[in-house]
Design a protein around this motif. Structure first.
Motif, PDB file in Angstrom:
ATOM      1  N   PRO A   1      -6.824  -5.681   1.619  1.00 47.79           N
ATOM      2  CA  PRO A   1      -5.742  -6.622   1.911  1.00 47.79           C
ATOM      3  C   PRO A   1      -5.048  -6.243   3.215  1.00 47.79           C
ATOM      4  N   HIS A   2      -4.392  -7.189   3.820  1.00 48.46           N
ATOM      5  CA  HIS A   2      -3.754  -6.970   5.118  1.00 48.46           C
ATOM      6  C   HIS A   2      -2.669  -5.896   4.996  1.00 48.46           C
ATOM      7  N   GLN A   3      -3.037  -4.683   5.334  1.00 48.59           N
ATOM      8  CA  GLN A   3      -2.124  -3.541   5.237  1.00 48.59           C
ATOM      9  C   GLN A   3      -2.139  -2.711   6.506  1.00 48.59           C
ATOM     10  N   TRP A   4      -2.520  -3.313   7.634  1.00 48.86           N
ATOM     11  CA  TRP A   4      -2.689  -2.568   8.875  1.00 48.86           C
ATOM     12  C   TRP A   4      -1.386  -1.964   9.384  1.00 48.86           C
ATOM     13  N   THR A   5      -0.254  -2.586   9.098  1.00 46.86           N
ATOM     14  CA  THR A   5       1.017  -2.027   9.550  1.00 46.86           C
ATOM     15  C   THR A   5       1.272  -0.680   8.886  1.00 46.86           C
ATOM     16  N   LYS A   6       1.014  -0.587   7.596  1.00 45.36           N
ATOM     17  CA  LYS A   6       1.221   0.680   6.893  1.00 45.36           C
ATOM     18  C   LYS A   6       0.242   1.746   7.363  1.00 45.36           C
ATOM     19  N   LEU A   7      -1.000   1.344   7.621  1.00 45.08           N
ATOM     20  CA  LEU A   7      -1.974   2.299   8.148  1.00 45.08           C
ATOM     21  C   LEU A   7      -1.586   2.747   9.555  1.00 45.08           C
TER      22      LEU A   7
ATOM     23  N   TRP B   1      -6.055  -2.106  17.291  1.00 43.84           N
ATOM     24  CA  TRP B   1      -5.295  -1.147  16.498  1.00 43.84           C
ATOM     25  C   TRP B   1      -5.170   0.182  17.241  1.00 43.84           C
ATOM     26  N   LEU B   2      -6.263   0.652  17.818  1.00 43.20           N
ATOM     27  CA  LEU B   2      -6.241   1.914  18.564  1.00 43.20           C
ATOM     28  C   LEU B   2      -5.350   1.827  19.795  1.00 43.20           C
ATOM     29  N   GLU B   3      -5.411   0.713  20.492  1.00 44.62           N
ATOM     30  CA  GLU B   3      -4.556   0.545  21.669  1.00 44.62           C
ATOM     31  C   GLU B   3      -3.078   0.538  21.280  1.00 44.62           C
TER      32      GLU B   3
ATOM     33  N   ARG C   1       1.463   2.957  10.742  1.00 42.18           N
ATOM     34  CA  ARG C   1       2.588   3.890  10.621  1.00 42.18           C
ATOM     35  C   ARG C   1       2.118   5.271  10.173  1.00 42.18           C
ATOM     36  N   ALA C   2       1.198   5.306   9.213  1.00 40.12           N
ATOM     37  CA  ALA C   2       0.687   6.597   8.735  1.00 40.12           C
ATOM     38  C   ALA C   2      -0.063   7.323   9.849  1.00 40.12           C
ATOM     39  N   ALA C   3      -0.920   6.607  10.574  1.00 42.49           N
ATOM     40  CA  ALA C   3      -1.674   7.225  11.665  1.00 42.49           C
ATOM     41  C   ALA C   3      -0.747   7.643  12.794  1.00 42.49           C
ATOM     42  N   SER C   4       0.228   6.823  13.112  1.00 39.38           N
ATOM     43  CA  SER C   4       1.171   7.136  14.176  1.00 39.38           C
ATOM     44  C   SER C   4       1.976   8.394  13.846  1.00 39.38           C
ATOM     45  N   ARG C   5       2.440   8.503  12.596  1.00 37.59           N
ATOM     46  CA  ARG C   5       3.174   9.703  12.168  1.00 37.59           C
ATOM     47  C   ARG C   5       2.281  10.946  12.281  1.00 37.59           C
ATOM     48  N   LEU C   6       1.034  10.806  11.850  1.00 41.12           N
ATOM     49  CA  LEU C   6       0.110  11.933  11.898  1.00 41.12           C
ATOM     50  C   LEU C   6      -0.147  12.369  13.342  1.00 41.12           C
ATOM     51  N   ILE C   7      -0.426  11.414  14.211  1.00 40.35           N
ATOM     52  CA  ILE C   7      -0.674  11.729  15.624  1.00 40.35           C
ATOM     53  C   ILE C   7       0.566  12.378  16.241  1.00 40.35           C
ATOM     54  N   GLY C   8       1.735  11.833  15.958  1.00 41.71           N
ATOM     55  CA  GLY C   8       2.970  12.399  16.485  1.00 41.71           C
ATOM     56  C   GLY C   8       3.210  13.823  16.008  1.00 41.71           C
ATOM     57  N   ALA C   9       2.850  14.103  14.762  1.00 41.37           N
ATOM     58  CA  ALA C   9       3.089  15.429  14.193  1.00 41.37           C
ATOM     59  C   ALA C   9       2.189  16.503  14.803  1.00 41.37           C
ATOM     60  N   VAL C  10       1.007  16.115  15.274  1.00 43.17           N
ATOM     61  CA  VAL C  10       0.061  17.119  15.790  1.00 43.17           C
ATOM     62  C   VAL C  10      -0.220  16.970  17.284  1.00 43.17           C
TER      63      VAL C  10
ATOM     64  N   MET D   1       0.838  -1.169   0.000  1.00 46.76           N
ATOM     65  CA  MET D   1       0.000   0.000   0.000  1.00 46.76           C
ATOM     66  C   MET D   1       0.883   1.232   0.000  1.00 46.76           C
ATOM     67  N   LYS D   2       0.428   2.241  -0.718  1.00 46.27           N
ATOM     68  CA  LYS D   2       1.106   3.517  -0.777  1.00 46.27           C
ATOM     69  C   LYS D   2       0.228   4.539  -0.058  1.00 46.27           C
ATOM     70  N   ILE D   3       0.828   5.340   0.821  1.00 49.15           N
ATOM     71  CA  ILE D   3       0.110   6.400   1.534  1.00 49.15           C
ATOM     72  C   ILE D   3       0.364   7.707   0.788  1.00 49.15           C
ATOM     73  N   ILE D   4      -0.724   8.374   0.404  1.00 52.14           N
ATOM     74  CA  ILE D   4      -0.621   9.639  -0.326  1.00 52.14           C
ATOM     75  C   ILE D   4      -1.473  10.692   0.378  1.00 52.14           C
ATOM     76  N   ASP D   5      -1.305  11.946  -0.034  1.00 44.05           N
ATOM     77  CA  ASP D   5      -2.144  13.023   0.496  1.00 44.05           C
ATOM     78  C   ASP D   5      -3.580  12.808   0.042  1.00 44.05           C
ATOM     79  N   PHE D   6      -4.504  13.050   0.951  1.00 39.69           N
ATOM     80  CA  PHE D   6      -5.930  12.903   0.661  1.00 39.69           C
ATOM     81  C   PHE D   6      -6.416  14.015  -0.253  1.00 39.69           C
ATOM     82  N   ARG D   7      -7.319  13.648  -1.171  1.00 34.75           N
ATOM     83  CA  ARG D   7      -8.044  14.610  -2.002  1.00 34.75           C
ATOM     84  C   ARG D   7      -9.534  14.281  -1.881  1.00 34.75           C
ATOM     85  N   PRO D   8     -10.411  15.283  -1.874  1.00 39.90           N
ATOM     86  CA  PRO D   8     -11.847  15.040  -1.668  1.00 39.90           C
ATOM     87  C   PRO D   8     -12.451  13.974  -2.585  1.00 39.90           C
ATOM     88  N   GLU D   9     -11.976  13.878  -3.806  1.00 40.46           N
ATOM     89  CA  GLU D   9     -12.555  12.896  -4.738  1.00 40.46           C
ATOM     90  C   GLU D   9     -12.238  11.448  -4.354  1.00 40.46           C
ATOM     91  N   HIS D  10     -11.297  11.237  -3.442  1.00 40.09           N
ATOM     92  CA  HIS D  10     -10.989   9.875  -3.001  1.00 40.09           C
ATOM     93  C   HIS D  10     -12.188   9.213  -2.339  1.00 40.09           C
TER      94      HIS D  10
END
Length: 138
Positions: free
Chosen positions: A72-78, A108-110, A80-89, A1-10
């Motif tokens: 598909p099983h991509q929870w590790t990438k999600l 996952w939340l825990e 990491r993306a969520a963890s980076r976002l939470i850490g940044a803000v 999985m690739k993590i990209i910037d969100f756009r409304p049309e997604h």
């Protein structure tokens, strides 16, 4: 999985899992998600996840995640993306909160550092209960 910037049309491309079928996935909803920090997960050219933080009030934000049916099983990438976002803000908010309706989301939340606060009765569409989780800055 690739993590990209969100756009409304997604939001028009994702096919949410059964427990998220109540979401009104329109461009207006996508523009609402843009009011916060948001990312998109792409797998095999398809939008399979949309997540991020939405400001609720001064010092308070809500973590959201839309996951496609049969992702598909991509929870590790999600994670990491969520963890980076939470850490940044993290320093921008005194409280980050979210709701969970599945045991998988609970785990996952825990892992992300959220703590269980209690169960909110009949809070979800259709009268489903949800577990409340938060990260509170000390």
């Amino acid at each position: 999985m690739k993590i990209i910037d969100f756009r409304p049309e997604h939001v028009l491309s994702i096919k949410p899992q059964a427990c998220q079928q109540y979401l009104d996935l329109t461009i207006a909803y996508g523009e609402y998600l843009m009011t916060g920090n948001c990312f998109t997960g792409i797998h095999a050219g398809e939008v399979v996840a949309i997540g991020g933080l939405l400001p609720v009030s001064d010092g308070r934000a809500y973590l959201h995640m839309i996951v496609s049916e049969g992702m598909p099983h991509q929870w590790t990438k999600l994670y990491r993306a969520a963890s980076r976002l939470i850490g940044a803000v993290r320093d921008d908010y005194d409280r980050i909160e979210t709701l969970s309706i599945t045991p998988e989301a609970d785990r996952w939340l825990e892992l992300l550092g959220f703590e269980y606060e209690g169960t909110l009765r009949r809070v979800m569409p259709g009268g489903t209960d949800a577990k409340s989780y938060s990260i509170v800055r000390q």
